[in-house]
Design a protein around this motif. Sequence first.
Motif, mmCIF file in Angstrom:
data_model
loop_
_atom_site.group_PDB
_atom_site.id
_atom_site.type_symbol
_atom_site.label_atom_id
_atom_site.label_comp_id
_atom_site.label_asym_id
_atom_site.label_seq_id
_atom_site.Cartn_x
_atom_site.Cartn_y
_atom_site.Cartn_z
ATOM 1 N N GLY A 303 49.467 37.543 0.010
ATOM 2 C CA GLY A 303 48.578 37.919 1.085
ATOM 3 C C GLY A 303 49.254 38.609 2.354
ATOM 4 O O GLY A 303 48.657 39.168 3.087
ATOM 5 N N SER A 304 50.506 38.892 2.153
ATOM 6 C CA SER A 304 51.359 39.601 3.148
ATOM 7 C C SER A 304 51.567 41.024 2.705
ATOM 8 O O SER A 304 51.065 41.585 1.678
ATOM 9 N N TYR A 305 52.196 41.924 3.725
ATOM 10 C CA TYR A 305 52.157 43.206 3.687
ATOM 11 C C TYR A 305 53.321 43.560 2.414
ATOM 12 O O TYR A 305 54.209 42.897 2.637
ATOM 13 N N THR A 306 53.155 44.427 1.592
ATOM 14 C CA THR A 306 54.245 44.991 0.571
ATOM 15 C C THR A 306 54.023 46.547 0.410
ATOM 16 O O THR A 306 52.845 46.860 0.312
ATOM 17 N N ALA A 307 55.237 47.178 0.257
ATOM 18 C CA ALA A 307 54.896 48.299 0.039
ATOM 19 C C ALA A 307 54.972 48.703 -1.560
ATOM 20 O O ALA A 307 55.003 49.922 -1.862
ATOM 21 N N TYR A 308 54.886 47.720 -2.163
ATOM 22 C CA TYR A 308 54.663 47.802 -3.584
ATOM 23 C C TYR A 308 53.420 47.340 -4.367
ATOM 24 O O TYR A 308 52.753 46.367 -3.680
ATOM 25 N N HIS A 309 52.942 47.872 -5.315
ATOM 26 C CA HIS A 309 51.836 47.582 -5.974
ATOM 27 C C HIS A 309 52.220 46.595 -7.089
ATOM 28 O O HIS A 309 53.006 47.106 -7.874
ATOM 29 N N HIS A 310 51.678 45.373 -7.410
ATOM 30 C CA HIS A 310 51.972 44.530 -8.480
ATOM 31 C C HIS A 310 50.685 44.642 -9.464
ATOM 32 O O HIS A 310 49.637 44.055 -9.050
ATOM 33 N N ASP A 311 51.023 44.810 -10.731
ATOM 34 C CA ASP A 311 50.123 44.962 -11.769
ATOM 35 C C ASP A 311 50.642 44.193 -12.969
ATOM 36 O O ASP A 311 51.193 44.905 -13.747
ATOM 37 N N GLY A 312 50.608 42.694 -13.200
ATOM 38 C CA GLY A 312 51.028 42.291 -14.075
ATOM 39 C C GLY A 312 52.885 42.338 -14.069
ATOM 40 O O GLY A 312 53.419 41.775 -12.922
ATOM 41 N N ASP A 313 53.366 42.776 -15.150
ATOM 42 C CA ASP A 313 54.714 43.106 -14.888
ATOM 43 C C ASP A 313 55.356 44.512 -14.285
ATOM 44 O O ASP A 313 56.593 44.371 -14.238
ATOM 45 N N THR A 314 54.380 45.056 -13.985
ATOM 46 C CA THR A 314 54.428 46.378 -13.592
ATOM 47 C C THR A 314 54.362 46.334 -11.794
ATOM 48 O O THR A 314 53.525 45.676 -11.177
ATOM 49 N N VAL A 315 55.441 46.930 -11.241
ATOM 50 C CA VAL A 315 55.583 46.842 -9.897
ATOM 51 C C VAL A 315 56.016 48.520 -9.427
ATOM 52 O O VAL A 315 57.082 48.903 -9.673
ATOM 53 N N GLU A 316 55.198 48.947 -8.608
ATOM 54 C CA GLU A 316 55.468 50.260 -8.368
ATOM 55 C C GLU A 316 55.344 50.559 -6.702
ATOM 56 O O GLU A 316 54.702 49.993 -5.964
ATOM 57 N N LEU A 317 56.144 51.256 -6.089
ATOM 58 C CA LEU A 317 56.286 51.774 -4.629
ATOM 59 C C LEU A 317 54.893 52.640 -4.734
ATOM 60 O O LEU A 317 54.767 53.398 -5.029
ATOM 61 N N VAL A 318 54.252 52.099 -3.552
ATOM 62 C CA VAL A 318 52.840 52.943 -3.138
ATOM 63 C C VAL A 318 52.634 53.246 -1.794
ATOM 64 O O VAL A 318 51.536 54.025 -1.523
ATOM 65 N N ARG A 319 53.433 52.909 -0.883
ATOM 66 C CA ARG A 319 53.413 53.143 0.489
ATOM 67 C C ARG A 319 54.284 53.875 1.209
ATOM 68 O O ARG A 319 55.414 54.109 0.562
#
Length: 355
Positions: A303-319
């Motif tokens: 629930g905290s802020y993150t600059a990354y998007h988590h989709d299963g095992d995939t983590v991508e920088l989105v911000r």
Amino acid sequence: MTTPKTSRDHPAAARGPERPAQHSRRTMPAGRVFAVMLVCLLLWGFLFAPTMERAAEASPDGTRRSAALALLAPFVAISDALQITKLTDAAERALGRDPNEAPGGGIVVPPEPIPSRPGGGGHGGGDVHVQGPVRKPTGTNKLRVAVIGDSLASGLGVYLERVLKPSLVRVSRQGRISTGLARPDYFDWPAALSEIVDNFRPDLIVVMLGENDNQALRDAAGHEETPVGTFDWPSAYGDRVEDFMRLATSKGARVVWVGLPIVADRGRWGILERQNSVFESAADAVDDVTYLDTWHLFAAPDGSYTAYHHDGDTVELVRESDGLHFNATGYELLARAALDAAEEEFELTPRVVAD
């Protein structure tokens, strides 16, 4: 026998080639430089004081706004008395600009040929209210999508246009930075939306704004109506949101209202969540509008802020580094989420979306 000549015989040669005489530069005393700069600054202030005053009046309430208005007041008074304002206004008009236009400017919506046959926003005539699916587009009657809002909408519009097929969709990108519903004296979104609805006749409108709205609500003339932080503010702001939604759907368009995302500045969470609650409640109250929650879409699993998007095992920088805006990956993800919401709520055909 010839005796070789020495440097004693040619003293000039010993000194080397003559250098051109150097003339000393005339310098201006520091006091005179300061006086010239001061005169130029005062002249510039008199010429552009009215424009700067309009911009200051449209800025958020606070010490900076009050100080700017107090500083500019005597310049404006002198400019008006000497009729300098008339000269600068004439110059603005000669350049094709309206000197009395709100500081946020206006929009340009090229008129679209509106097919006569019915179907969502693709028909002529007066106001309509049509519930049901978004119409199916064809190559000769493309789906019209308008993207409106603030700087977040500007980025969203770019990537919505990229993920929609141009052979079937025409996108009108109308994002305007630093705008919202709180300050029509800076940028009048209801007036702009009326122009978009009348001239472009969108089938689908994607709205993303509110990030700049945590301030006093003013009318189009700049008069304060509801101070920020008061008990009345959420209700008054909600009325503006509902009116805006009803205007957006007045000619048959469906609306996806994109909520504000979680931001890095935790101190703003309560403000943004309050606005998202207003957006969601208004969407429930107005037909043909659906609300897209982006807060949880882009939050970390805890629930905290993150600059990354988590989709299963995939983590991508989105911000972006400012902790508010998205990068290219984030905007594309946001665009596809908005289209998924339109597909689920309004049966938008998936064939308009690029793979």
